[in-house]
Motif scaffolding. Structure first.
Motif, short mmCIF file in Angstrom:
data_model
loop_
_atom_site.label_atom_id
_atom_site.label_comp_id
_atom_site.label_asym_id
_atom_site.label_seq_id
_atom_site.Cartn_x
_atom_site.Cartn_y
_atom_site.Cartn_z
N ASP A 87 0.85 -1.18 0.00
CA ASP A 87 0.00 0.00 0.00
C ASP A 87 0.89 1.23 0.00
O ASP A 87 1.49 1.59 1.01
CB ASP A 87 -0.90 -0.02 1.25
CG ASP A 87 -1.83 1.18 1.32
OD1 ASP A 87 -1.69 2.11 0.50
OD2 ASP A 87 -2.70 1.18 2.22
N TRP A 124 1.20 4.34 2.55
CA TRP A 124 1.84 4.26 3.86
C TRP A 124 2.90 5.35 4.02
O TRP A 124 3.65 5.66 3.09
CB TRP A 124 2.51 2.90 4.03
CG TRP A 124 3.31 2.76 5.30
CD1 TRP A 124 2.85 2.52 6.55
CD2 TRP A 124 4.74 2.87 5.41
NE1 TRP A 124 3.89 2.46 7.46
CE2 TRP A 124 5.06 2.68 6.78
CE3 TRP A 124 5.78 3.12 4.51
CZ2 TRP A 124 6.37 2.72 7.25
CZ3 TRP A 124 7.07 3.16 4.98
CH2 TRP A 124 7.36 2.97 6.34
N GLN A 145 0.28 -2.49 7.30
CA GLN A 145 -0.81 -1.73 6.68
C GLN A 145 -1.26 -2.39 5.38
O GLN A 145 -2.46 -2.43 5.08
CB GLN A 145 -0.35 -0.30 6.40
CG GLN A 145 -1.42 0.56 5.71
CD GLN A 145 -1.02 2.02 5.62
OE1 GLN A 145 -0.62 2.62 6.62
NE2 GLN A 145 -1.11 2.60 4.41
N SER A 146 -0.34 -2.92 4.62
CA SER A 146 -0.68 -3.56 3.35
C SER A 146 -1.54 -4.80 3.57
O SER A 146 -2.44 -5.10 2.77
CB SER A 146 0.59 -3.91 2.58
OG SER A 146 1.33 -2.74 2.29
N ARG A 203 -3.72 -5.13 5.92
CA ARG A 203 -5.07 -4.64 6.19
C ARG A 203 -5.74 -4.13 4.91
O ARG A 203 -6.92 -4.40 4.66
CB ARG A 203 -5.01 -3.51 7.24
CG ARG A 203 -4.55 -3.99 8.61
CD ARG A 203 -4.72 -2.91 9.66
NE ARG A 203 -3.86 -1.73 9.43
CZ ARG A 203 -2.63 -1.60 9.91
NH1 ARG A 203 -2.07 -2.57 10.63
NH2 ARG A 203 -1.94 -0.49 9.67
N THR A 204 -4.99 -3.40 4.11
CA THR A 204 -5.55 -2.83 2.88
C THR A 204 -5.97 -3.91 1.90
O THR A 204 -7.02 -3.81 1.25
CB THR A 204 -4.52 -1.90 2.21
OG1 THR A 204 -4.15 -0.87 3.12
CG2 THR A 204 -5.07 -1.29 0.93
#
Length: 283
Positions: free
Chosen positions: A156, A159, A177-178, A180-181
């Motif tokens: 992602d 970020w 984060q990736s 989750r994305t």
């Protein structure tokens, strides 16, 4: 122990280190995203009596410049070379992206007997750097098998690091984060380590600042255990992304990345993994 060293140029740049007394066990040594031929680690293992092969698996002639759609057949060829030199038992030791490659090779190639995955991931990730076409975007898989890209998780690019500036970065949050994305892609990109015939040793530090390798190791172990397959996790809370095996000394500092852990934690984790590593290769 006396070791004979051979420099190879085909099918990839490599160094083959052979104990003068011979060996019935071989080990392929894979560095991570540095792209280097890890001669030091290969020599360390050769001095323990193993036929050791360290290869350049990207960035060399005929290879992608980055870790982008690298054929897993690259590593199968390394296993075949060791078999051709008399190794009846073959392991792959990889760190970080090299651990990702080692695990995936064992999933697809039953002639791999042992995998030692240091600072592993439980997911197939996107490319790191350009492919053969020189392009980095759009994201593609890091790996292919029989000409087909493996399902992967992109990064992602929205970020932002927690600490801004020109110093080295901790990018663990980028991977978290990736996940989750792109949560809908995780199942397809999961490394099906339970399918590997190989014995699996996972080595991870809880303070890894590159990606959450201990959580990934625990996920891999859970898949193995659910299938009744052998696996062991060796971990320390104060170790980071670069555990050091006995005789290697501290890792070189980086101006680009923060790896987490402490020098003593990284050393102690490597020491804790050393005996299980040797036992699995010799078993």
């Amino acid at each position: 122990m006396k070791v004979i060293e051979y420099a190879l140029t085909a099918p990839w740049e490599a160094v083959l280190l052979e104990p003068a007394a011979g060996s019935s066990t071989g080990v392929v040594v894979l560095a991570g995203s540095s792209g280097r031929v890890d001669r030091q680690r290969a020599r360390l293992l050769a001095e323990q009596g193993f036929l050791s092969l360290a290869i350049r698996w990207f960035g060399g002639p005929g290879q992608p410049e980055g870790i982008c759609e690298v054929p897993l057949e690259t590593f199968v060829a390394a296993v075949e070379l060791l078999r051709s030199r008399g190794a009846g038992r073959v392991g792959i030791l990889g760190v970080s992206k090299g651990a990702e490659a080692a695990l995936l090779t064992a999933v697809h190639e039953p002639r791999v007997d042992v995998v030692v995955a240091v600072s592993p991931t439980s997911l197939v990730w996107c490319n790191v750097g350009p492919g053969l076409d020189g392009r980095q975007r759009p994201y593609r898989s890091s790996w292919t098998w029989r000409g087909r890209p493996l399902p992967f998780v992109p990064l992602d690019d929205s970020w932002l690091p927690a600490v801004q500036g020109d110093g080295p970065l901790a990018i663990r949050g980028w991977y978290e984060q990736s996940e989750r994305t792109f949560a809908s892609r995780l199942d397809a990109a999961a490394i099906a380590v339970e399918k590997a015939r190989a014995d699996v040793l996972l080595v991870a530090g809880a303070d890894d600042a590159m990606w959450p390798s201990l959580r990934y190791a625990q996920q891999l172990a859970a898949r193995r255990q659910a299938a009744g397959a052998r696996v062991e996790v060796v971990a320390r809370d104060d170790a980071g992304h670069r555990p050091r095996l006995p005789g290697e000394g501290p890792a070189a500092p980086s101006t680009a990345f923060l790896y987490g852990g402490t020098a003593s934690g990284d050393t102690l984790l490597g020491e804790a993994a050393w005996t299980p590593l040797l036992n699995r290769l010799r078993s």
